[in-house]
Motif scaffolding. Structure first.
Motif, PDB file in Angstrom:
ATOM      1  N   ALA A  24       0.891  -1.108  -0.015  1.00  0.00           N
ATOM      2  CA  ALA A  24       0.060  -0.181  -0.007  1.00  0.00           C
ATOM      3  C   ALA A  24       0.711   1.255  -0.138  1.00  0.00           C
ATOM      4  N   VAL A  25       1.884   1.178   0.648  1.00  0.00           N
ATOM      5  CA  VAL A  25       2.762   2.511   1.156  1.00  0.00           C
ATOM      6  C   VAL A  25       3.586   2.643  -0.527  1.00  0.00           C
ATOM      7  N   ALA A  26       4.179   1.597  -1.115  1.00  0.00           N
ATOM      8  CA  ALA A  26       4.823   1.483  -2.118  1.00  0.00           C
ATOM      9  C   ALA A  26       3.988   1.854  -3.438  1.00  0.00           C
ATOM     10  N   ALA A  27       2.946   1.498  -3.421  1.00  0.00           N
ATOM     11  CA  ALA A  27       2.051   1.573  -4.624  1.00  0.00           C
ATOM     12  C   ALA A  27       1.131   3.013  -4.555  1.00  0.00           C
ATOM     13  N   ALA A  28       0.637   3.297  -3.410  1.00  0.00           N
ATOM     14  CA  ALA A  28      -0.320   4.448  -3.479  1.00  0.00           C
ATOM     15  C   ALA A  28       0.349   5.787  -3.020  1.00  0.00           C
ATOM     16  N   CYS A  29       1.641   5.665  -2.441  1.00  0.00           N
ATOM     17  CA  CYS A  29       2.179   6.989  -1.981  1.00  0.00           C
ATOM     18  C   CYS A  29       2.811   7.817  -3.034  1.00  0.00           C
ATOM     19  N   ALA A 155       0.333  -0.538  -8.046  1.00  0.00           N
ATOM     20  CA  ALA A 155      -0.088  -1.554  -7.477  1.00  0.00           C
ATOM     21  C   ALA A 155       0.435  -3.206  -8.074  1.00  0.00           C
ATOM     22  N   VAL A 156       0.213  -3.135  -9.277  1.00  0.00           N
ATOM     23  CA  VAL A 156       0.874  -4.698 -10.190  1.00  0.00           C
ATOM     24  C   VAL A 156       2.085  -4.641  -9.717  1.00  0.00           C
ATOM     25  N   LEU A 157       2.892  -3.562  -9.983  1.00  0.00           N
ATOM     26  CA  LEU A 157       4.458  -3.888  -9.709  1.00  0.00           C
ATOM     27  C   LEU A 157       4.767  -4.139  -8.383  1.00  0.00           C
ATOM     28  N   ALA A 158       4.281  -3.479  -7.371  1.00  0.00           N
ATOM     29  CA  ALA A 158       4.592  -3.863  -5.896  1.00  0.00           C
ATOM     30  C   ALA A 158       4.009  -4.935  -5.636  1.00  0.00           C
ATOM     31  N   GLU A 159       2.918  -5.824  -6.048  1.00  0.00           N
ATOM     32  CA  GLU A 159       2.496  -7.142  -5.907  1.00  0.00           C
ATOM     33  C   GLU A 159       3.716  -8.176  -6.490  1.00  0.00           C
ATOM     34  N   ARG A 160       3.908  -7.861  -7.611  1.00  0.00           N
ATOM     35  CA  ARG A 160       5.032  -8.889  -8.378  1.00  0.00           C
ATOM     36  C   ARG A 160       6.260  -8.680  -7.892  1.00  0.00           C
ATOM     37  N   PHE A 161       6.857  -7.697  -7.679  1.00  0.00           N
ATOM     38  CA  PHE A 161       8.209  -7.557  -7.183  1.00  0.00           C
ATOM     39  C   PHE A 161       8.454  -7.124  -5.923  1.00  0.00           C
ATOM     40  N   LEU A 162       7.939  -6.498  -5.068  1.00  0.00           N
ATOM     41  CA  LEU A 162       8.087  -6.254  -3.492  1.00  0.00           C
ATOM     42  C   LEU A 162       7.662  -7.052  -2.446  1.00  0.00           C
TER      43      LEU A 162
END
Length: 748
Positions: A24-29, A155-162
């Protein structure tokens, strides 16, 4: 680190919550900060935030990482359509409310299609909710879509790589363990039958493994619940293997019968080997291209049965029929497994009567399978239709109320309605207290923060990721009130950076949650307030009633060649299958709902097992005798078999009446009402009575199926009421409650 802190971090839900909080922090902020402070576009910033948050916080999509990424990317075009529709329909409150009803209903009702659709349902609903409020500004549509696209892609990038989620255990692997356990049971049963009796110890292990393969015990995202060929074939495999287990139970429960002959023991050993092959295919995900020797073993067993008919006793006739039923179930499981794993079925000639080709859906176009599933639940008794109507009505009413009261942050009202609604009035009422308490606490903290910090955007920008990371991580161990407080504080920090510091935002948040929660509670109270439990008794009783009709219809069809040749008769199991799907949907929802502590409940699983014995046993019987008869059964055996079907149907109807509360519950008993030596059809089969070999085998196999149904029906009536506890204390239910049991799947 203190002991309480270590306890919190060791909570089973904390790692998963921490992962999503980090996403949430990495994708939304980043998108929010870039558009708010670099480009200066507050609209883009808001939509970047709420394009990412629903996907990473509220959506659960199935499968390994690559598959999850593909599914998440489908949110992009859907989001464009929904944001555009919400923007254009915001011109008038009635237009926005009508769109809200349509969007809410369609998205919620598509939950009948399985976890791939329900996993994204909350995000889709919020993508429409956010833009459907004033100001009506179609000119800002470009900014809205740009922000939304940025948020979804982040959000897609965070879910896949973070800190990506590990690949889940696929359902086929769980099912493989159940098949292997039943194979062990078949091997032990063959050994004990050859020795002359005794219940094998592997029975308990098979029961545990089959229980673990129930859909209610599997994570929601991995359940094969869609109408696709793959998922239907996996369900057929489970049903066939469960039928095998039930037949092995019948063999083990007959210690008074003579030791099985070599042919039956040999068939059980072939059954074991075929089951092990099926388990291996499910584990590897690769269909076995070698020829299955089980069909040849079945043909050889039938030849021995025919040769020994003159000397066979009624007990041996039934025992051989039950052993053959186990083998036929294994043959169906093997075919369904290969179908689920992508191996095309060889073309076959049309069966002589409807219902014989139980894997006919393999050649059905996907759009027809989906349409049939959607149409099946278009009935007031479907919990899916009830949930969709309840949610859509509540959201539309909330939207109208926002317009009538001129609430400044109407989005929060609909968010509260969506998040607090559950599938029963009791669950919705239970969710209101912690949600409101958490909102009050979060709003109080936010008001104090705004008062102390004043108009300092940098402070709020730095505080937002800290609040999101800590608040969302500690939600599972500290409870829903804490999570609601964290969401309230985070939302206030977000809107403070857009509209300026104003402590009244806290007051608005409390009011909006109260209004939204009240709308959801009222909708839950007026529209099917009992939820799944309210429909379960009726649906299960209807399932058994349709099964009773199927017992008579299938028996008549098999015994009369004229009915077999009449294609206008239709599938005798169609109504029972439809009733089975409705009952299973009600039971699945019932497992997620809160129950009164100590309330006695019927043994629903035993009742559903009786109906499944009817449907799946009839499928195998029709498949076994799909070549039909050259002439009808002689009058005497036909009358005996028809009479037995009528008696069994009455047993099933009495079990249905028990579920409805109008029938009497019998004392518990383990003695079958239909011993082999007293069976009229078996006596006529043993005496031949002018029947040919095909007639005898048909009568014996049909009698074994019907008496198995009767045994289960008696067990349903004599099963003691069970004391239910709240859903949060049932096995596996804690995951459901954490992930959200509301119609929209959202639990902030």
């Amino acid at each position: 680190m203190s002991v309480p802190a270590r306890r919190l971090l060791r909570h089973e839900g904390v790692p998963q919550a921490a992962r999503r909080a980090l996403w949430a922090v990495a994708a939304a902020c980043p998108g929010f900060y870039f558009f708010r402070y670099v480009t200066g576009d507050s609209v883009m910033a808001l939509y970047a935030m709420f394009g990412a948050l629903p996907l990473v916080m509220f959506c659960r999509v199935p499968g390994p990482p690559r598959q999850r990424t593909r599914i998440l990317l489908t949110a992009l075009p859907a989001g464009w359509v929904l944001v555009t529709a919400g923007t254009l329909l915001a011109v008038h409150p009635w237009a926005a409310a009508g769109g809200m009803f349509a969007v809410g209903f369609v998205i919620a009702y598509c939950g009948v299609g399985g976890p791939r659709l329900t996993g994204l349902a909350t995000a889709f609903q919020l993508f429409y909710v956010l833009p459907c409020f004033p100001p009506y500004d179609p000119g800002s549509l470009d900014s809205r879509l740009t922000g939304l696209t940025t948020g979804i892609l982040l959000a897609v990038l965070a879910e896949r790589f973070l800190w990506p989620e590990p690949a889940p255990v696929p359902y086929r692997a769980v099912l493989a363990e159940a098949v292997a356990a039943v194979a062990d049971y078949a091997s032990a049963t063959a050994y004990h039958l050859e020795a002359g009796g005794g219940a094998p110890a592997e029975r308990e292990a098979a029961d545990r493994a089959m229980a673990a393969a129930r859909l209610s015990r599997v994570p929601v995202t991995e359940r094969p619940a869609s109408p696709s060929v793959h998922d239907r074939a996996l369900n057929h495999t489970r049903a066939a293997v469960r039928h095998v287990r039930d037949q092995l139970d019948r063999l083990a429960d007959c210690p008074g019968h003579p030791a099985a002959g070599p042919a039956a023991v040999s068939l059980l050993r072939h059954t074991e080997l075929s089951l092990r092959s099926v388990a291996g295919e499910l584990r590897t995900g690769t269909p076995d291209t070698r020829r299955d020797p089980l069909p040849a073993a079945l043909a050889a067993f039938d030849a021995v049965r025919v040769a020994e008919l003159q000397e066979a006793s009624t007990a041996r006739l039934r025992q051989d029929a039950v052993a053959r039923g186990a083998a036929e179930g294994t043959r169906l499981a093997a075919g369904a497994t290969r179908l689920a794993l992508g191996r095309a079925q060889p073309p076959a000639a049309p069966p002589p009567h409807p219902g014989a080709d139980v894997l006919a859906y393999a050649d059905t176009p996907a759009h027809l399978l989906w349409w049939r599933r959607l149409r099946m639940h278009l009935t007031p008794h479907s919990v899916h239709l009830q949930n969709a109507l309840r949610l859509a009505t509540a959201l539309a009413c909330a939207r109208l109320l926002v317009g009538a009261l001129d609430l400044s942050h109407g989005f929060w009202v609909l968010l509260a309605t969506l998040s607090l609604m559950r599938t029963s009035a009791a669950d919705t009422r239970a969710a209101l207290a912690p949600a409101f308490a958490g909102t009050v606490v979060g709003a109080a903290v936010a008001a104090l923060t705004l008062y102390a910090a004043g108009d300092r955007p940098l402070f709020y920008a730095l505080a937002l990721p800290v609040v999101m990371l800590a608040g969302f991580t500690l939600g599972p161990p500290l409870g829903p009130a804490w999570t609601q407080a964290a969401f309230t504080l985070a939302f206030v920090l977000v809107f403070t950076q857009i509209s300026g510091a104003d402590w009244r935002l806290s007051e608005v948040r409390i009011l909006d949650v109260a209004v939204g929660g009240a709308v959801g509670a009222l909708a839950g109270l007026l529209a099917w307030p009992r939820g799944g439990r309210g429909e379960l008794a009726r649906d299960t009783a209807d399932f058994l009633a349709e099964g009773a009709v199927a017992c008579r219809a299938v028996t008549a069809l098999l015994g009369d060649d004229r009915l077999q040749r009449d294609r206008s008769q239709g599938d005798p199991l169609q109504a029972a299958r439809r009733a089975m799907h409705l009952a299973e949907a009600s039971f699945a929802q019932y497992l997620t709902e809160r129950m009164g502590r100590g309330r006695p409940e019927p043994h629903w699983e035993a009742a559903l097992a009786t109906g499944r014995t009817i449907v799946h046993g009839a499928e195998l019987l029709l498949m076994t005798h799909q070549e039909g008869l050259r002439e009808p059964l002689p009058p005497g055996p036909a009358a005996a078999l028809t009479g037995l079907a009528g008696q069994v149907a009455q047993e099933v109807l009495r079990a249905a009446d028990t579920l409805r509360g109008s029938g009497s519950r019998e004392p518990r008993t383990t003695v079958s009402r239909y011993p082999a030596e007293d069976s009229g059809p078996l006596r006529r089969a043993a005496d031949r009575h002018g029947m040919g070999d095909a007639h005898v085998l048909l009568v014996v196999d049909a009698e074994a199926w019907l008496t198995g149904v009767a045994h289960d029906a008696v067990r349903t009536r004599s099963a003691p009421p069970r004391t239910e506890v709240p859903a949060t204390r049932r096995a596996g239910a804690s995951r459901v409650r954490v992930r959200g049991a509301g119609p929209g799947g959202l639990t902030p």
